[in-house]
Design a protein around this motif. Structure first.
Motif, PDB file in Angstrom:
ATOM      1  N   PHE A   1       0.762  -1.267  -0.059  1.00 27.66           N
ATOM      2  CA  PHE A   1       0.022  -0.113   0.014  1.00 27.66           C
ATOM      3  C   PHE A   1       0.833   1.300  -0.009  1.00 27.66           C
ATOM      4  CE2 PHE A   1      -2.037   3.457   1.939  1.00 27.66           C
ATOM      5  CZ  PHE A   1      -3.562   3.513   1.371  1.00 27.66           C
ATOM      6  N   LEU A   2       1.786   1.307   0.786  1.00 29.09           N
ATOM      7  CA  LEU A   2       2.704   2.373   0.996  1.00 29.09           C
ATOM      8  C   LEU A   2       3.897   2.697  -0.250  1.00 29.09           C
ATOM      9  CD1 LEU A   2       4.029   2.352   4.578  1.00 29.09           C
ATOM     10  CD2 LEU A   2       2.215   3.879   3.848  1.00 29.09           C
ATOM     11  N   ALA A   3       4.017   1.784  -0.856  1.00 32.81           N
ATOM     12  CA  ALA A   3       4.834   1.693  -1.846  1.00 32.81           C
ATOM     13  C   ALA A   3       4.006   2.409  -3.112  1.00 32.81           C
ATOM     14  CB  ALA A   3       5.388   0.244  -2.454  1.00 32.81           C
ATOM     15  N   ALA A   4       2.565   1.806  -3.256  1.00 27.85           N
ATOM     16  CA  ALA A   4       1.671   2.526  -4.382  1.00 27.85           C
ATOM     17  C   ALA A   4       1.349   3.944  -3.948  1.00 27.85           C
ATOM     18  CB  ALA A   4       0.513   1.398  -4.422  1.00 27.85           C
ATOM     19  N   ALA A   5       1.187   4.081  -2.838  1.00 21.43           N
ATOM     20  CA  ALA A   5       0.990   5.611  -2.582  1.00 21.43           C
ATOM     21  C   ALA A   5       2.019   6.651  -2.683  1.00 21.43           C
ATOM     22  CB  ALA A   5       0.491   5.717  -0.873  1.00 21.43           C
ATOM     23  N   GLN A   6       3.224   6.056  -2.439  1.00 26.81           N
ATOM     24  CA  GLN A   6       4.301   6.667  -2.734  1.00 26.81           C
ATOM     25  C   GLN A   6       4.648   6.989  -3.975  1.00 26.81           C
ATOM     26  OE1 GLN A   6       6.446   8.615  -0.673  1.00 26.81           O
ATOM     27  NE2 GLN A   6       7.501   9.277  -2.268  1.00 26.81           N
ATOM     28  N   ASN A   7       4.410   5.994  -4.929  1.00 27.92           N
ATOM     29  CA  ASN A   7       4.505   6.296  -6.338  1.00 27.92           C
ATOM     30  C   ASN A   7       3.508   7.353  -6.962  1.00 27.92           C
ATOM     31  OD1 ASN A   7       6.438   4.336  -6.925  1.00 27.92           O
ATOM     32  ND2 ASN A   7       5.238   2.832  -7.357  1.00 27.92           N
ATOM     33  N   MET A   8       2.317   7.328  -6.377  1.00 25.70           N
ATOM     34  CA  MET A   8       1.192   8.233  -6.579  1.00 25.70           C
ATOM     35  C   MET A   8       1.487   9.639  -6.234  1.00 25.70           C
ATOM     36  SD  MET A   8      -2.510   5.959  -6.495  1.00 25.70           S
ATOM     37  CE  MET A   8      -2.232   4.233  -6.544  1.00 25.70           C
ATOM     38  N   GLN A   9       2.036   9.992  -4.865  1.00 27.98           N
ATOM     39  CA  GLN A   9       2.540  11.058  -4.626  1.00 27.98           C
ATOM     40  C   GLN A   9       3.439  11.748  -5.521  1.00 27.98           C
ATOM     41  OE1 GLN A   9       1.613  13.094  -2.044  1.00 27.98           O
ATOM     42  NE2 GLN A   9       0.054  11.935  -1.123  1.00 27.98           N
ATOM     43  N   GLU A  10       4.573  10.773  -5.758  1.00 31.08           N
ATOM     44  CA  GLU A  10       5.449  11.330  -6.847  1.00 31.08           C
ATOM     45  C   GLU A  10       4.714  11.666  -8.193  1.00 31.08           C
ATOM     46  OE1 GLU A  10       8.146   8.286  -7.230  1.00 31.08           O
ATOM     47  OE2 GLU A  10       9.027   8.640  -5.184  1.00 31.08           O
ATOM     48  N   ALA A  11       3.863  10.990  -8.605  1.00 34.67           N
ATOM     49  CA  ALA A  11       2.939  11.235  -9.880  1.00 34.67           C
ATOM     50  C   ALA A  11       2.216  12.589  -9.715  1.00 34.67           C
ATOM     51  CB  ALA A  11       1.948  10.350 -10.371  1.00 34.67           C
ATOM     52  N   TYR A  12       1.709  12.855  -8.529  1.00 29.68           N
ATOM     53  CA  TYR A  12       1.043  14.103  -8.284  1.00 29.68           C
ATOM     54  C   TYR A  12       2.052  15.196  -8.400  1.00 29.68           C
ATOM     55  CZ  TYR A  12      -1.080  17.850  -5.415  1.00 29.68           C
ATOM     56  OH  TYR A  12      -1.649  19.087  -5.184  1.00 29.68           O
ATOM     57  N   HIS A  13       3.079  15.197  -7.405  1.00 28.10           N
ATOM     58  CA  HIS A  13       4.195  16.481  -7.678  1.00 28.10           C
ATOM     59  C   HIS A  13       4.585  16.563  -8.982  1.00 28.10           C
ATOM     60  CE1 HIS A  13       3.961  17.036  -3.588  1.00 28.10           C
ATOM     61  NE2 HIS A  13       3.911  15.920  -3.292  1.00 28.10           N
ATOM     62  N   ALA A  14       4.565  15.708  -9.828  1.00 27.70           N
ATOM     63  CA  ALA A  14       4.902  15.923 -11.329  1.00 27.70           C
ATOM     64  C   ALA A  14       3.731  16.261 -12.079  1.00 27.70           C
ATOM     65  CB  ALA A  14       5.658  14.418 -11.672  1.00 27.70           C
ATOM     66  N   GLY A  15       2.579  16.539 -11.606  1.00 27.08           N
ATOM     67  CA  GLY A  15       1.470  16.762 -12.484  1.00 27.08           C
ATOM     68  C   GLY A  15       0.895  15.720 -13.395  1.00 27.08           C
ATOM     69  N   LYS A  16       1.151  14.290 -12.997  1.00 25.47           N
ATOM     70  CA  LYS A  16       0.746  13.526 -13.751  1.00 25.47           C
ATOM     71  C   LYS A  16      -0.440  12.297 -12.987  1.00 25.47           C
ATOM     72  CE  LYS A  16       5.056  13.438 -16.245  1.00 25.47           C
ATOM     73  NZ  LYS A  16       6.365  12.575 -16.574  1.00 25.47           N
ATOM     74  N   LEU A  17      -0.777  12.772 -11.843  1.00 24.62           N
ATOM     75  CA  LEU A  17      -1.489  11.888 -11.025  1.00 24.62           C
ATOM     76  C   LEU A  17      -2.900  11.568 -11.459  1.00 24.62           C
ATOM     77  CD1 LEU A  17      -1.939   9.909  -8.391  1.00 24.62           C
ATOM     78  CD2 LEU A  17      -2.642  11.963  -7.296  1.00 24.62           C
ATOM     79  N   LYS A  18      -3.495  10.616 -11.669  1.00 23.60           N
ATOM     80  CA  LYS A  18      -5.004  10.441 -12.044  1.00 23.60           C
ATOM     81  C   LYS A  18      -5.345  10.121 -10.554  1.00 23.60           C
ATOM     82  CE  LYS A  18      -4.710   8.112 -16.469  1.00 23.60           C
ATOM     83  NZ  LYS A  18      -5.148   6.873 -17.226  1.00 23.60           N
ATOM     84  N   LEU A  19      -6.294  11.116 -10.139  1.00 24.02           N
ATOM     85  CA  LEU A  19      -6.655  11.187  -8.635  1.00 24.02           C
ATOM     86  C   LEU A  19      -7.777  10.019  -8.439  1.00 24.02           C
ATOM     87  CD1 LEU A  19      -6.463  12.557  -6.020  1.00 24.02           C
ATOM     88  CD2 LEU A  19      -8.263  14.245  -6.712  1.00 24.02           C
ATOM     89  N   GLU A  20      -8.449   9.964  -9.457  1.00 26.16           N
ATOM     90  CA  GLU A  20      -9.232   8.747  -9.085  1.00 26.16           C
ATOM     91  C   GLU A  20      -8.587   7.375  -8.699  1.00 26.16           C
ATOM     92  OE1 GLU A  20      -9.025  10.559 -11.978  1.00 26.16           O
ATOM     93  OE2 GLU A  20     -10.910  11.109 -12.716  1.00 26.16           O
ATOM     94  N   THR A  21      -7.547   7.086  -9.204  1.00 24.13           N
ATOM     95  CA  THR A  21      -6.880   5.754  -8.898  1.00 24.13           C
ATOM     96  C   THR A  21      -6.239   5.883  -7.410  1.00 24.13           C
ATOM     97  OG1 THR A  21      -6.272   5.606 -11.200  1.00 24.13           O
ATOM     98  CG2 THR A  21      -4.874   4.477  -9.416  1.00 24.13           C
ATOM     99  N   TYR A  22      -5.845   7.040  -6.998  1.00 25.52           N
ATOM    100  CA  TYR A  22      -5.407   7.368  -5.554  1.00 25.52           C
ATOM    101  C   TYR A  22      -6.572   7.291  -4.534  1.00 25.52           C
ATOM    102  CZ  TYR A  22      -2.919   9.526  -1.668  1.00 25.52           C
ATOM    103  OH  TYR A  22      -2.448   9.895  -0.385  1.00 25.52           O
ATOM    104  N   LEU A  23      -7.702   7.908  -5.002  1.00 24.13           N
ATOM    105  CA  LEU A  23      -8.809   7.833  -4.208  1.00 24.13           C
ATOM    106  C   LEU A  23      -9.210   6.553  -3.837  1.00 24.13           C
ATOM    107  CD1 LEU A  23     -10.397  11.139  -5.430  1.00 24.13           C
ATOM    108  CD2 LEU A  23      -9.514  10.734  -3.015  1.00 24.13           C
ATOM    109  N   LYS A  24      -9.374   5.786  -5.381  1.00 26.44           N
ATOM    110  CA  LYS A  24      -9.830   4.562  -4.993  1.00 26.44           C
ATOM    111  C   LYS A  24      -9.100   3.548  -3.873  1.00 26.44           C
ATOM    112  CE  LYS A  24     -10.967   0.352  -7.719  1.00 26.44           C
ATOM    113  NZ  LYS A  24     -11.202  -0.361  -9.245  1.00 26.44           N
TER     114      LYS A  24
END
Length: 225
Positions: free
Chosen positions: A38-61
């Motif tokens: 879980f934390l590894a996936a969350a960290q990857n998504m946080q990095e995507a957010y800061h890069a302006g590339k996060l699909k928020l729907e995926t993170y929220l799910k």
């Protein structure tokens, strides 16, 4: 003229991300299995957010799933304790001063965040900010479903949600709007307010702010309180 002051939350008012802190809290509560994955996936998504590339729907799910089936009262009690222990100590001293300045000037204050309302609202309450625009978690029969409702308050969605909120509040045109944010993801909203202010900006937002002549504040130069 009526003045509306908007604050992003994560990395703007607080030194960090409330959702990221809450992920660790849910692990401590035993609400998340396979915490390493879980934390590894969350960290990857946080990095995507800061890069302006996060699909928020995926993170929220992923991050709302641990709430699925839990009653609102239980979650609220846990979040209230969490906010006091782990979030409020991270609020920038300058954020508190800025909020007080705008409050004393008679501005209408709003936190507008891409985090979920179950986290954002109690933080806003603790800061004395009366209005919240945030991701709306779905609740059915007093229990979270793990899903969301409506337009996500993310990127251009923040502009749409703000317009919707202004209509609900019967606010007239001609508002003088100020918005404080740290993230390139908030450029759509920064572009439509009268006074954009960047706080602890990421590299892309810092460059945009310099080009546009927007005010910049660097609150990490001093200790948070």
């Amino acid at each position: 003229m009526q003045r509306l002051t908007l604050f992003d939350l994560d990395d703007t008012l607080l030194d960090g991300d409330c959702s990221e802190l809450w992920n660790w809290e849910m692990i401590d509560l035993g609400w998340i299995q396979h915490s390493g994955e879980f934390l590894a996936a969350a960290q990857n998504m946080q990095e995507a957010y800061h890069a302006g590339k996060l699909k928020l729907e995926t993170y929220l799910k992923m991050t709302l799933e641990p709430l699925s089936g839990r009653d609102v009262a239980t979650v609220t009690a846990c979040v209230t304790d969490f906010v006091q222990r782990r979030v409020l100590p991270t609020i920038f001293a300058q954020a508190k001063e800025t909020i007080a300045l705008h409050r004393n000037a008679g501005d209408t204050l709003v936190v507008i965040s891409a985090s979920s309302r179950h986290l954002v609202e109690p933080i806003a309450v603790a800061l004395g900010i009366p209005y919240v625009i945030a991701v709306e978690p779905e609740i059915v029969d007093g229990r979270y479903t793990g899903a969301t409702m409506g337009v996500l308050s993310y990127r251009s969605g923040k502009v749409a949600r703000l317009q919707e909120w202004k209509q609900q509040q019967a606010m007239k045109d001609g508002l003088y709007m100020t918005f404080y944010s740290d993230s390139r993801n908030d450029v759509p909203l920064l572009n439509v307010v009268n006074r954009p202010v960047v706080v602890n900006p990421d590299p892309v937002l810092a460059e945009i702010a310099a080009m546009e002549g927007w005010q910049r504040l660097d609150w990490r130069d001093s200790d948070a309180s």
